[in-house]
Write a protein that holds these residues in place. Structure first.
Motif, short mmCIF file in Angstrom:
data_model
loop_
_atom_site.label_atom_id
_atom_site.label_comp_id
_atom_site.label_asym_id
_atom_site.label_seq_id
_atom_site.Cartn_x
_atom_site.Cartn_y
_atom_site.Cartn_z
N ARG A 48 0.87 -1.20 0.00
CA ARG A 48 0.00 0.00 0.00
C ARG A 48 0.90 1.23 0.00
O ARG A 48 1.41 1.63 1.04
N ALA A 107 -0.23 3.28 -5.55
CA ALA A 107 -1.69 3.37 -5.69
C ALA A 107 -2.08 4.73 -6.27
O ALA A 107 -2.98 4.82 -7.11
N ARG A 140 -9.80 11.90 0.09
CA ARG A 140 -10.82 11.38 -0.85
C ARG A 140 -10.15 10.69 -2.04
O ARG A 140 -10.51 9.59 -2.44
N LEU A 194 -8.39 7.35 -0.99
CA LEU A 194 -9.33 6.26 -0.73
C LEU A 194 -9.95 5.75 -2.03
O LEU A 194 -10.13 4.55 -2.23
N ARG A 195 -10.26 6.69 -2.92
CA ARG A 195 -10.82 6.29 -4.22
C ARG A 195 -9.81 5.44 -5.00
O ARG A 195 -10.14 4.46 -5.61
N GLU A 253 -7.47 3.60 -3.79
CA GLU A 253 -7.34 2.26 -3.17
C GLU A 253 -8.48 1.35 -3.57
O GLU A 253 -8.31 0.17 -3.78
N ARG A 254 -9.69 1.94 -3.69
CA ARG A 254 -10.85 1.12 -4.09
C ARG A 254 -10.67 0.58 -5.50
O ARG A 254 -11.14 -0.49 -5.83
N ARG A 255 -9.98 1.39 -6.33
CA ARG A 255 -9.75 0.96 -7.72
C ARG A 255 -8.74 -0.16 -7.82
O ARG A 255 -8.68 -0.89 -8.78
N ASP A 256 -7.85 -0.27 -6.78
CA ASP A 256 -6.74 -1.25 -6.85
C ASP A 256 -7.25 -2.69 -6.78
O ASP A 256 -8.16 -3.00 -6.10
#
Ligand code: AMP
Length: 237
Positions: A18, A125, A228, A231-232, A234-237
């Motif tokens: 990460r 990321a 924001r 976090l966005r 990371e969600r895509r990863d």
């Protein structure tokens, strides 16, 4: 392939997958934002500038190697910088991940970081770029003061003055100007450091992970936007 015949990057035990990169010129506020993001995301804040300054203060062998670059506002050579960063990311407290602050500063460092991460199937990321115009950078940097304590609490005579002039609010030590924050050194620093930084920005833009935020506004607003974006990503990863 055996270990003896392996070519390319050697695995770094525990290197965290990460990983976020904070980009911005000296004085853009990336140190402050990296620290806030690290807290918000539960990751380690790794600043190569801090690693070098600690080495200088401790008078270690690394300190002797980097002194002539850091005090003149020049970039430390890539091979040495990558070695220091690799060692830091290999330590136990970097297992959950890291926010990199002040690294990569050149395209070669960005390539080396990708190679390092690919060994653990990791990737950057997001590269978060805080944009601030040059004139504002010079104004901010020449107003910066740090305290004499090894933790180096940071103040700014314009935007974040201490309660008592010349004294650290936290530990009472004397505030001083870093040798690399004097106006002539600042200009030399920007002239040398901005072109490679733009190459790094292009590198992450090409990789599709670059996010730019406007850096001349309230520090909390910038943190909120960076959180924001992180976090966005990371969600895509
Ligand atoms: P900073 O606190 O990030 O502005 O870094 C202070 C100084 O440390 C810089 O002016 C450079 O001399 C050196 N430095 C920090 N990070 C790097 C890097 N990634 N590559 C080369 N030199 C660096």
């Amino acid at each position: 392939m055996t270990q003896a015949t392996r070519t390319g990057p050697v695995p770094v035990p525990g290197l965290a997958p990460r990983l976020f990169v904070m980009l911005g010129a000296p004085g853009a506020g990336k140190g402050t934002q990296a620290e806030r993001l690290a807290t918000g995301l539960g990751l380690l804040h790794v600043s190569t500038g801090d690693l070098f300054r600690t080495a200088l203060r401790e008078g270690s062998a690394l300190g002797d190697e980097v002194r002539r670059y850091v005090e003149k506002g020049q970039l430390v050579p890539d091979a040495l910088t990558v070695r220091v960063l690799t060692e830091r990311l290999g330590q136990a407290d970097a297992q959950a991940g890291a926010i990199l602050d002040g690294f990569p500063r050149t395209r070669a460092q960005a390539v080396a970081l990708d190679a390092l991460l690919s060994v653990r199937s990791g990737r950057v990321a997001a590269a978060l770029y805080i944009e601030v115009p040059s004139a504002e950078l010079v104004r901010r940097l020449s107003s910066r003061r740090v305290c004499a304590d090894p933790r180096q609490h940071v103040y700014n005579l314009v935007s974040r003055p201490p309660r008592v002039a010349g004294t650290c609010d936290i530990d009472g030590t004397t505030l001083e100007q870093r040798p690399d924050d004097r106006p002539d050194t600042i200009r030399a620093r920007l002239e040398r450091q901005l072109p490679p930084m733009y190459e790094v920005i292009d590198y992450y833009a090409d990789a599709g992970v670059l996010h730019a935020v406007h850096g001349e506004r309230d520090v909390n607003e910038i943190t909120d936007e960076l959180m924001r974006l992180a976090l966005r990503a990371e969600r895509r990863d």
